[in-house]
Scaffold this motif. Structure first.
Motif, PDB file in Angstrom:
ATOM      1  N   TYR A   1       0.875  -1.368   0.236  1.00 54.24           N
ATOM      2  CA  TYR A   1      -0.006  -0.077  -0.081  1.00 54.24           C
ATOM      3  C   TYR A   1       0.894   1.305   0.141  1.00 54.24           C
ATOM      4  N   TYR A   2       0.197   2.414  -0.028  1.00 52.84           N
ATOM      5  CA  TYR A   2       0.760   3.853   0.112  1.00 52.84           C
ATOM      6  C   TYR A   2       0.643   4.226   1.542  1.00 52.84           C
ATOM      7  N   ILE A   3       1.577   3.838   2.443  1.00 52.47           N
ATOM      8  CA  ILE A   3       1.307   4.306   3.892  1.00 52.47           C
ATOM      9  C   ILE A   3       2.135   5.408   4.382  1.00 52.47           C
ATOM     10  N   ASP A   4       1.565   6.517   4.780  1.00 51.87           N
ATOM     11  CA  ASP A   4       2.733   7.634   5.362  1.00 51.87           C
ATOM     12  C   ASP A   4       2.506   7.231   6.934  1.00 51.87           C
ATOM     13  N   THR A   5       3.212   8.397   7.582  1.00 51.38           N
ATOM     14  CA  THR A   5       3.678   8.066   8.995  1.00 51.38           C
ATOM     15  C   THR A   5       2.413   7.790   9.826  1.00 51.38           C
ATOM     16  N   TYR A   6       1.598   8.872   9.671  1.00 51.31           N
ATOM     17  CA  TYR A   6       0.334   9.217  10.487  1.00 51.31           C
ATOM     18  C   TYR A   6      -0.665   8.062  10.434  1.00 51.31           C
ATOM     19  N   TYR A   7      -0.806   7.739   9.192  1.00 49.22           N
ATOM     20  CA  TYR A   7      -1.849   6.497   9.047  1.00 49.22           C
ATOM     21  C   TYR A   7      -1.257   5.090   9.290  1.00 49.22           C
ATOM     22  N   GLY A   8       0.021   5.122   8.943  1.00 52.18           N
ATOM     23  CA  GLY A   8       0.709   4.054   9.289  1.00 52.18           C
ATOM     24  C   GLY A   8       0.631   3.503  10.922  1.00 52.18           C
ATOM     25  N   LYS A   9       0.700   4.740  11.774  1.00 53.50           N
ATOM     26  CA  LYS A   9       0.815   4.420  13.189  1.00 53.50           C
ATOM     27  C   LYS A   9      -0.967   4.060  13.370  1.00 53.50           C
ATOM     28  N   LYS A  10      -1.865   4.959  12.624  1.00 54.33           N
ATOM     29  CA  LYS A  10      -3.063   4.604  13.207  1.00 54.33           C
ATOM     30  C   LYS A  10      -3.602   3.263  12.788  1.00 54.33           C
ATOM     31  N   LEU A  11      -3.121   2.656  11.567  1.00 55.16           N
ATOM     32  CA  LEU A  11      -3.298   1.143  11.089  1.00 55.16           C
ATOM     33  C   LEU A  11      -2.345   0.278  11.655  1.00 55.16           C
ATOM     34  N   GLY A  12      -1.421   0.723  12.345  1.00 52.90           N
ATOM     35  CA  GLY A  12      -0.531  -0.409  12.873  1.00 52.90           C
ATOM     36  C   GLY A  12       0.412  -0.933  11.814  1.00 52.90           C
ATOM     37  N   MET A  13       0.612  -0.233  10.652  1.00 57.38           N
ATOM     38  CA  MET A  13       1.258  -0.540   9.392  1.00 57.38           C
ATOM     39  C   MET A  13       2.612   0.172   9.286  1.00 57.38           C
ATOM     40  N   LYS A  14       3.505  -0.479   8.842  1.00 63.30           N
ATOM     41  CA  LYS A  14       4.979   0.139   8.298  1.00 63.30           C
ATOM     42  C   LYS A  14       4.467   1.097   7.446  1.00 63.30           C
ATOM     43  N   PRO A  15       5.225   2.378   7.624  1.00 59.90           N
ATOM     44  CA  PRO A  15       5.248   3.506   6.736  1.00 59.90           C
ATOM     45  C   PRO A  15       5.866   2.962   5.487  1.00 59.90           C
ATOM     46  N   THR A  16       5.253   3.265   4.249  1.00 58.91           N
ATOM     47  CA  THR A  16       5.849   2.904   3.060  1.00 58.91           C
ATOM     48  C   THR A  16       6.525   4.280   2.128  1.00 58.91           C
ATOM     49  N   SER A  17       5.358   5.003   1.981  1.00 56.47           N
ATOM     50  CA  SER A  17       5.401   6.312   1.601  1.00 56.47           C
ATOM     51  C   SER A  17       4.009   6.540   1.157  1.00 56.47           C
ATOM     52  N   GLY A  18       3.533   7.830   1.313  1.00 59.47           N
ATOM     53  CA  GLY A  18       1.936   8.160   1.126  1.00 59.47           C
ATOM     54  C   GLY A  18       1.901   8.306  -0.436  1.00 59.47           C
ATOM     55  N   SER A  19       2.971   8.433  -1.029  1.00 62.39           N
ATOM     56  CA  SER A  19       2.526   9.027  -2.557  1.00 62.39           C
ATOM     57  C   SER A  19       3.414   8.224  -3.539  1.00 62.39           C
TER      58      SER A  19
END
Lengths: 504, 438
Positions: B317-335
């Protein structure tokens, strides 16, 4: 005499602490008599009429026909509610001057974010290059625009603290969660923008405007037996802080909950051509996409529009009258003058079925030798103005809503939309339906959702066979995009029936 | 502003924010210069010069977050701006998930050379730029009696930015872009069809400067007098240039915010098939001279090449820092950076030649997709094909379906990616697609 400092001298406008930065006071030109308001706008941008004339002269020095300066200082705030809390906020400050030079229908444009005389003169000389026959520039006397007041406000958004906005957003959230136990996510957004505008042109016209705009939006997500549905509502106005009331919040909350909950039983109609009844209000998107853009005079002047050889012709039934109005009090599309200093007005585009006017800006009005209709708009000082819509709606007709629905054997009734688009040359247009109903044997039956409707503009206009007497101007937060520029618009409509559109 | 001046400004703003109570701060400063020229029917229609700069600041104070930007760069004014921003942030609710990224994930140094800046664009004079646009226009102007209008456009941009965060990130990037576009409108019995063509590049020398006007003319002429066909299930080929329209709802559903807001039809699909096994897409930030290339994203996260969909299976997925924490996922990049599709062996012309009955889609108009459910419906235009030949243009039709099943109808990838775009997507052939018309 030192002018009384006005509240809008506030530059930052994040409006929490109330600390200000005060620009140095400058004497403005004393040779012309200007209103105190005009003087304070000159002060706001730290310019004098003498500076304006000097910059215009530089813009005209290569032999242009016309030049104008559009000063803008905009303060934008938004805040967002997620997970029951208003927990993020954004703000933007943007200021500068756009300098436009016209030679016939040719445009030279440059802008400067630096409002020093030196920087403005440099931008003016860049823009002046569209012309190439240097001549003597005569300086016009300054005359002040008599500004109407289509959006008088009490208080201002720049002086409204975020803490005064939060309770309304939380109320919206709490309303929506309380209304239905299937609600699992709510987002609420509040966005306000205040623009200070100062306009001056080579005819000597000086105009100023204070433009507030506010938008509130709510997104509702519900889950039921593993299915997820989402819906959103928006409301917008050129009003001040008194826009935010508990009544408004309660009305919008009820609306978004009701619509979201109905989506679980929504179906997709059969694909193909059918009769379409467009409900009062948001259905004005039909006018915006099917005709409005194609009525913009630049597309006609350039031979691109499907309507460019239809002026004066009968293009719809007698009971169809379509207007574009920039003067509705407090409306999102209203302007005290357009973005090139022309007064706005209520422009009749189609009168009793006959095409009577395009939407004009300064260039097209010169081309067609008619007065500007006040439709010259731009996204900001960084953009070249062009003909754009304001509030586009249809006047009431002779039919009744019930009679219209009863006349349809098999078709759809639609009244909520998310977006639309048009192809100017071929006339094809679309709008995306977020909510509506099937019509079976003259009655609204099951809800429908998420379908694109496509048609052809001139054909759809001719196919409007019934118009009811229940016109509503929709106050949703419509943004209109054209050539990379976005401007706020609104639209309206009574209930109408179209003989045939493609649904699918 | 040069890069050092931008860094100095950012350092000053960060220092002021920390001194005034902010716990964490991120500041970026960018500027952009661009020229836009439009020529219409042999005459310059408009000339525009832009020069803009802006500073953005993200503030974290008492676990509260806000973000602000301004184009007023006076230091004193910026200080006051920052003070007010911090004060206003205090009115917000605390949000335990808000913080700057983990410094471990930041780009540090030693990345590959991306080669996305052409200094020569800065020295092009106005006459050269106007001349380029004029040539594009002349390729079409007067070449057919049905022509109503020919416009051409020249666009260039020189962009530079820097970003500094209070927990150790420091980085700059610069990019150029240059573009030529032609738009032609022609007369037909039923309307005024128009079409465009464009070429875009990072480097002036590599920009294709020919064939733009003629291509736009050819595409406008062939659209004359379209016919709507019956609703039904069709085999379709979606042209490379517009295929991104079908991709965008997929991309939207891959972002952390969509997943968290329950507006993603791809929730819980990581590791599962979401498309036909011929679909493989990589996010590749390190392609030399590609417009989407980057060493770090807008949070400073180090960019890495990674599969998004591999043989039809959703990989990431495209996960940024904020939603990575909310979703319990590792941040990859939001874009996304560059999206690179694995190609097939045939050109679209070859696919058309072997098509018995179907539709070539060359344009989309309006429509939308419901992110929560995946239901979509878009307006289309294109050509009706029978026995390998284009029979007539079609318009005023919709393509519809559900994204969760639609991508399994993908039968063939073309060989025709456009290497100058950041989304390198070829033409694609689908079977059993719902089109609505008559």
């Amino acid at each position: 005499m030192q002018l009384k400092r006005r509240e809008f001298i506030k530059i930052s406008g994040i409006t929490a602490a109330g600390s200000l930065i005060i620009p140095p006071f400058l004497n403005s030109c004393k040779t012309v008599r200007l209103s105190a308001d005009a003087e304070s706008y000159l002060n706001h941008f730290e310019v004098t009429t003498g500076t304006l004339q000097k910059v215009i002269s530089a813009a005209m020095e290569k032999g242009a026909d016309y030049a104008d300066l559009f000063f803008e200082h905009s303060l934008n705030h938004s805040c967002a509610l997620e997970d029951n809390q208003v927990n993020s906020a954004y703000s933007n400050i943007s200021s500068g001057v756009g300098i436009r030079v016209l030679k016939g229908d040719q445009t030279g444009y440059a802008y400067s974010e630096d409002l020093s005389e030196e920087a403005m003169l440099k931008a003016a000389r860049t823009a002046s290059n569209i012309a190439d026959s240097p001549g003597k520039v005569s300086v016009a006397d300054v005359t002040e625009y008599a500004r109407p007041n289509y959006y008088a406000i009490n208080g201002s958004w720049e002086s409204t603290s975020i803490k005064d906005k939060i309770p309304f957003m939380k109320r919206m959230n709490d309303n929506i969660f309380a209304a239905d136990n299937r609600v699992t996510r709510v987002n609420v957004y509040l966005n306000d923008k205040t623009s200070y505008i100062l306009f001056y042109n080579s005819d000597g016209l000086l105009a100023w405007d204070y433009r507030p705009i506010i938008l509130i939006a709510a997104v509702c997500i519900m889950e039921d037996k593993g299915n997820i549905e989402n819906f959103y509502v928006t409301r917008s106005s050129r009003m001040g802080p008194d826009f935010l009331t508990n009544e408004l919040v309660d009305e919008l909350s009820a609306e978004v909950v009701e619509r979201t909950s109905k989506l679980f039983s929504a179906v997709k109609p059969d694909a193909g051509e059918m009769e379409v009844v467009m409900g009062a209000g948001q259905s004005g998107i039909l006018l915006h996409e099917a005709m409005g853009h194609a009525f913009e005079a630049d597309f006609n002047r350039k031979n691109l529009s499907v309507f460019c050889d239809k002026m004066g012709q009968k293009i719809a039934e007698d009971f169809v009258t379509i207007v574009d109005d920039g003067t509705i009090p407090g409306n999102r599309g209203s302007l005290n003058f357009d973005d090139e200093g022309s007064p706005t007005e209520k422009t009749i585009l189609v009168s009793n079925g006959k095409l009577t006017s395009y939407l004009h800006d300064r260039i097209s009005s010169a081309f067609y030798k008619v007065p500007s209709t006040g439709n010259g708009r731009r996204q900001s000082f960084r953009h070249i103005p062009m003909p754009r819509m304001r509030s586009t709606y249809m006047e009431n007709g002779p039919h009744k809503k019930d009679e219209i629905i009863a006349s349809v054997k098999k078709g759809i009734y639609v009244d909520y939309f998310s977006n639309g688009e048009v192809n100017i040359g071929q006339g094809d247009f679309t709008f995306f339906v977020k909510f509506g109903y099937l019509i079976e044997n003259g009655k609204l039956t099951r809800p429908i959702k998420d379908i694109n409707v496509i048609g052809n503009g001139p054909q759809a206009l001719a196919d409007i066979v019934m118009v009811a007497d229940d016109k509503i101007i929709d106050n949703g937060g419509g943004m209109c995009g054209k050539n990379g520029q976005s401007v706020p618009v609104s639209m309206g409509m009574p209930t109408v029936k179209i003989r045939k559109l493609t649904v699918g | 502003m040069d890069t050092n001046e931008k860094y100095a400004l950012a350092d000053d703003v960060i220092e002021h924010a920390l001194k005034n109570g902010a716990e964490q701060v991120s500041v970026s400063v960018y500027d952009n210069r661009s020229t836009e020229i439009e020529i219409r029917d042999q005459k310059i229609d408009s000339l525009k010069e832009s020069n803009q700069a802006s500073l953005s600041i993200s503030i974290y104070v008492d676990k509260k977050f806000s973000s602000h930007s301004t184009n007023r760069m006076n230091r004193e004014e910026l200080h006051s701006f920052v003070e007010e921003a911090i004060e206003s942030t205090r009115f917000l609710a605390a949000d335990e998930y808000r913080s700057l990224p983990d410094p471990e994930l930041y780009y540090k140094e030693g990345g590959p050379s991306l080669n996305v800046f052409d200094g020569s664009i800065d020295s092009l004079d106005a006459a050269t730029k106007i001349g380029l646009a004029r040539k594009v226009m002349e390729e079409a102007y007067g070449k057919d009696e049905r022509i109503l209008s020919v416009s051409s456009y020249y666009y260039d941009s020189i962009y530079g930015d820097i970003m500094v965060t209070s927990n150790g990130f420091r980085g700059s990037s610069s990019k150029t872009a240059i573009q030529l576009v032609a738009e032609v409108s022609v007369k037909s019995n039923t309307g005024r069809p128009n079409a465009y063509w464009y070429e875009t590049q990072v480097f002036f020398d590599k920009l294709k400067k020919e064939g733009i006007g003629s291509k736009a003319l050819e595409r406008a002429l062939r659209k004359s007098d379209p016919i709507k066909i019956n609703s039904g299930l069709y085999e379709v080929i979606v042209e490379n240039r517009v295929a991104v329209n079908l991709l965008s709802p997929v991309y939207d559903s891959l972002t952390g915010s969509s997943l968290y807001q329950k507006q993603s039809f791809l929730t819980g699909m990581q590791g599962k098939p979401v498309a036909s096994e011929i679909l493989t897409v990589f996010d590749d930030p390190h392609i030399p001279s590609a417009p989407g290339s980057r060493l770090f994203d807008n949070e400073g996260l180090k960019s890495v090449k990674r599969p998004i969909i591999e043989k039809g299976v959703l990989k990431d997925y495209y996960i940024d820092t904020y939603y990575g924490k909310k979703l319990g996922m590792k941040p990859t990049s939001g874009s996304s950076s560059n999206l690179v599709f694995e190609t097939g062996s045939r050109k679209p012309e070859e696919m058309i030649a072997s098509m018995k009955k179907g539709v070539l889609i060359t344009g989309f108009i309006g429509g939308n997709c419901n992110g929560s459910t995946g239901d979509f419906s878009y307006g289309i235009e294109g050509f009706y094909i029978e026995n390998g030949n284009i029979v007539h243009p079609v318009n005023e039709m919709n393509i519809s379906g559900n994204m969760t099943s639609f991508w399994f109808n993908l039968k063939e990838m073309g060989s025709d990616i456009r290497e100058d775009d950041s989304i390198r997507i070829p033409s694609m052939r689908f079977e059993g697609v719902q089109l609505s018309g008559i």
